[in-house]
Design a protein around this motif. Structure first.
Motif, PDB file in Angstrom:
ATOM      1  N   LYS A  64      -6.066  -0.209 -12.271  1.00 30.60           N
ATOM      2  CA  LYS A  64      -5.441  -1.331 -12.985  1.00 30.60           C
ATOM      3  C   LYS A  64      -4.060  -1.630 -12.409  1.00 30.60           C
ATOM      4  CE  LYS A  64      -7.831  -1.304 -17.333  1.00 30.60           C
ATOM      5  NZ  LYS A  64      -7.752  -1.442 -18.772  1.00 30.60           N
ATOM      6  N   LEU A  65      -3.337  -0.573 -12.079  1.00 32.24           N
ATOM      7  CA  LEU A  65      -2.016  -0.765 -11.482  1.00 32.24           C
ATOM      8  C   LEU A  65      -2.141  -1.553 -10.180  1.00 32.24           C
ATOM      9  CD1 LEU A  65       1.064  -0.105 -11.325  1.00 32.24           C
ATOM     10  CD2 LEU A  65       0.401   1.939 -10.048  1.00 32.24           C
ATOM     11  N   TYR A  66      -3.095  -1.172  -9.370  1.00 35.94           N
ATOM     12  CA  TYR A  66      -3.266  -1.844  -8.079  1.00 35.94           C
ATOM     13  C   TYR A  66      -3.736  -3.286  -8.250  1.00 35.94           C
ATOM     14  CZ  TYR A  66      -4.440  -2.452  -3.173  1.00 35.94           C
ATOM     15  OH  TYR A  66      -4.495  -2.911  -1.885  1.00 35.94           O
ATOM     16  N   GLN A  67      -4.687  -3.506  -9.152  1.00 32.11           N
ATOM     17  CA  GLN A  67      -5.241  -4.846  -9.345  1.00 32.11           C
ATOM     18  C   GLN A  67      -4.264  -5.801 -10.010  1.00 32.11           C
ATOM     19  OE1 GLN A  67      -8.763  -3.890 -11.543  1.00 32.11           O
ATOM     20  NE2 GLN A  67     -10.027  -3.655  -9.706  1.00 32.11           N
ATOM     21  N   LYS A  68      -3.587  -5.340 -11.044  1.00 26.96           N
ATOM     22  CA  LYS A  68      -2.684  -6.220 -11.799  1.00 26.96           C
ATOM     23  C   LYS A  68      -1.343  -6.414 -11.109  1.00 26.96           C
ATOM     24  CE  LYS A  68      -4.801  -5.229 -16.199  1.00 26.96           C
ATOM     25  NZ  LYS A  68      -5.090  -6.375 -17.000  1.00 26.96           N
ATOM     26  N   ASN A  69      -0.900  -5.402 -10.368  1.00 27.97           N
ATOM     27  CA  ASN A  69       0.349  -5.460  -9.623  1.00 27.97           C
ATOM     28  C   ASN A  69       1.511  -5.963 -10.482  1.00 27.97           C
ATOM     29  OD1 ASN A  69       2.121  -5.265  -7.505  1.00 27.97           O
ATOM     30  ND2 ASN A  69       1.444  -7.142  -6.513  1.00 27.97           N
ATOM     31  N   PRO A  70       1.773  -5.312 -11.627  1.00 27.53           N
ATOM     32  CA  PRO A  70       2.863  -5.782 -12.494  1.00 27.53           C
ATOM     33  C   PRO A  70       4.241  -5.530 -11.875  1.00 27.53           C
ATOM     34  CG  PRO A  70       1.954  -3.735 -13.321  1.00 27.53           C
ATOM     35  CD  PRO A  70       1.125  -4.122 -12.141  1.00 27.53           C
ATOM     36  N   GLU A  71       5.195  -6.316 -12.315  1.00 29.35           N
ATOM     37  CA  GLU A  71       6.585  -6.146 -11.881  1.00 29.35           C
ATOM     38  C   GLU A  71       7.275  -5.168 -12.833  1.00 29.35           C
ATOM     39  OE1 GLU A  71       8.231  -7.474  -9.205  1.00 29.35           O
ATOM     40  OE2 GLU A  71       6.273  -8.245  -8.559  1.00 29.35           O
ATOM     41  N   GLU A  74       0.819  -1.206   0.000  1.00 27.80           N
ATOM     42  CA  GLU A  74       0.000   0.000   0.000  1.00 27.80           C
ATOM     43  C   GLU A  74       0.861   1.267   0.000  1.00 27.80           C
ATOM     44  OE1 GLU A  74      -3.631   2.004   2.528  1.00 27.80           O
ATOM     45  OE2 GLU A  74      -3.161  -0.110   2.831  1.00 27.80           O
ATOM     46  N   ILE A  75       1.937   1.255   0.735  1.00 33.02           N
ATOM     47  CA  ILE A  75       2.804   2.441   0.806  1.00 33.02           C
ATOM     48  C   ILE A  75       3.432   2.715  -0.551  1.00 33.02           C
ATOM     49  CG2 ILE A  75       4.917   3.373   1.822  1.00 33.02           C
ATOM     50  CD1 ILE A  75       4.157   1.827   4.392  1.00 33.02           C
ATOM     51  N   ARG A  76       3.916   1.676  -1.220  1.00 36.10           N
ATOM     52  CA  ARG A  76       4.517   1.835  -2.562  1.00 36.10           C
ATOM     53  C   ARG A  76       3.479   2.338  -3.553  1.00 36.10           C
ATOM     54  NH1 ARG A  76       7.840   3.519  -6.024  1.00 36.10           N
ATOM     55  NH2 ARG A  76       8.191   2.218  -7.836  1.00 36.10           N
ATOM     56  N   TYR A  77       2.262   1.799  -3.471  1.00 39.00           N
ATOM     57  CA  TYR A  77       1.183   2.232  -4.362  1.00 39.00           C
ATOM     58  C   TYR A  77       0.880   3.720  -4.153  1.00 39.00           C
ATOM     59  CZ  TYR A  77      -3.451   2.699  -6.393  1.00 39.00           C
ATOM     60  OH  TYR A  77      -4.514   3.124  -7.124  1.00 39.00           O
ATOM     61  N   ILE A  78       0.787   4.147  -2.928  1.00 38.45           N
ATOM     62  CA  ILE A  78       0.502   5.557  -2.626  1.00 38.45           C
ATOM     63  C   ILE A  78       1.618   6.454  -3.153  1.00 38.45           C
ATOM     64  CG2 ILE A  78       0.247   7.229  -0.743  1.00 38.45           C
ATOM     65  CD1 ILE A  78      -1.243   4.965   0.796  1.00 38.45           C
ATOM     66  N   GLU A  79       2.863   6.013  -3.023  1.00 42.76           N
ATOM     67  CA  GLU A  79       3.995   6.785  -3.548  1.00 42.76           C
ATOM     68  C   GLU A  79       3.907   6.933  -5.069  1.00 42.76           C
ATOM     69  OE1 GLU A  79       7.425   4.618  -2.270  1.00 42.76           O
ATOM     70  OE2 GLU A  79       7.327   5.397  -0.221  1.00 42.76           O
ATOM     71  N   ILE A  80       3.565   5.836  -5.750  1.00 42.59           N
ATOM     72  CA  ILE A  80       3.450   5.866  -7.215  1.00 42.59           C
ATOM     73  C   ILE A  80       2.337   6.810  -7.643  1.00 42.59           C
ATOM     74  CG2 ILE A  80       2.804   4.496  -9.246  1.00 42.59           C
ATOM     75  CD1 ILE A  80       4.256   2.114  -7.895  1.00 42.59           C
ATOM     76  N   VAL A  81       1.195   6.711  -6.987  1.00 45.28           N
ATOM     77  CA  VAL A  81       0.065   7.595  -7.324  1.00 45.28           C
ATOM     78  C   VAL A  81       0.452   9.050  -7.108  1.00 45.28           C
ATOM     79  CG1 VAL A  81      -2.286   8.270  -6.696  1.00 45.28           C
ATOM     80  CG2 VAL A  81      -1.709   5.853  -6.903  1.00 45.28           C
ATOM     81  N   ALA A  82       1.068   9.346  -5.977  1.00 42.19           N
ATOM     82  CA  ALA A  82       1.462  10.727  -5.687  1.00 42.19           C
ATOM     83  C   ALA A  82       2.457  11.254  -6.711  1.00 42.19           C
ATOM     84  CB  ALA A  82       2.053  10.807  -4.277  1.00 42.19           C
TER      85      ALA A  82
END
Length: 167
Positions: free
Chosen positions: A41-48, A3-11
């Motif tokens: 989509k980024l959150y759901q697919k969680n690509p590398e 979740e922290i990485r996702y929030i950083e990417i969105v920001a």
């Protein structure tokens, strides 16, 4: 995805995704919807991703594809484009106010360009991608992108001359 990485990417990338969608769709509400869909989509697919550039490339590619999907939808085809009235900017004076007006005029003329020219112009001049990178993101050859940029510049110059931008 953490979740922290996702929030950083969105920001970090929400402004870029929004601006690409806005340039393609010319509507802030659609741009917001597309931005939300891209990050979902980024959150759901969680690509590398191999690197930050790979992540950025993926976000641009998905954003462009979502714009295409929206524009091709039957609902959108029936709707007429309604240009939003921007709020009047208050408290601007001098050179700063003049520069903001010029930027707004330029953006309005970019929005008047045909759809296929708007995103390459944005990616090239605002995000500073190379012609080859843009071609890769849009699934077109670099020579096609170069041609589109050249044509877009000519059309934009003509549009700017019509509104007496250079005076």
């Amino acid at each position: 995805m953490e979740e922290i990485r996702y929030i950083e990417i969105v920001a970090q990338y929400q402004d870029m995704v929004y601006r690409i969608a806005l340039h393609d769709c010319r509507n802030s509400h659609d741009a917001e919807d597309i931005m939300q869909t891209v990050f979902m989509k980024l959150y759901q697919k969680n690509p590398e991703f191999d690197s930050q550039e790979h992540l950025k490339h993926w976000l641009v590619h998905v954003t462009v594809n979502e714009c295409k999907r929206l524009i091709a939808s039957p609902w959108k085809k029936r709707m007429e484009f309604v240009q939003e009235k921007e709020k009047k900017e208050q408290g601007q004076a001098g050179a700063e106010g003049y520069e903001r007006i010029r930027e707004k005029e330029l953006l309005e003329q970019i929005f008047r360009l045909p759809r296929k020219y708007r995103v390459p112009i944005y990616l090239y001049y605002y995000e500073e991608y190379s012609v080859a990178d843009i071609g890769d993101m849009l699934g077109k050859s670099p020579s096609t992108i170069q041609t589109w940029l050249s044509r877009a510049r000519k059309k934009l110059k003509k549009l700017l001359e019509e509104v007496k931008y250079y005076e």
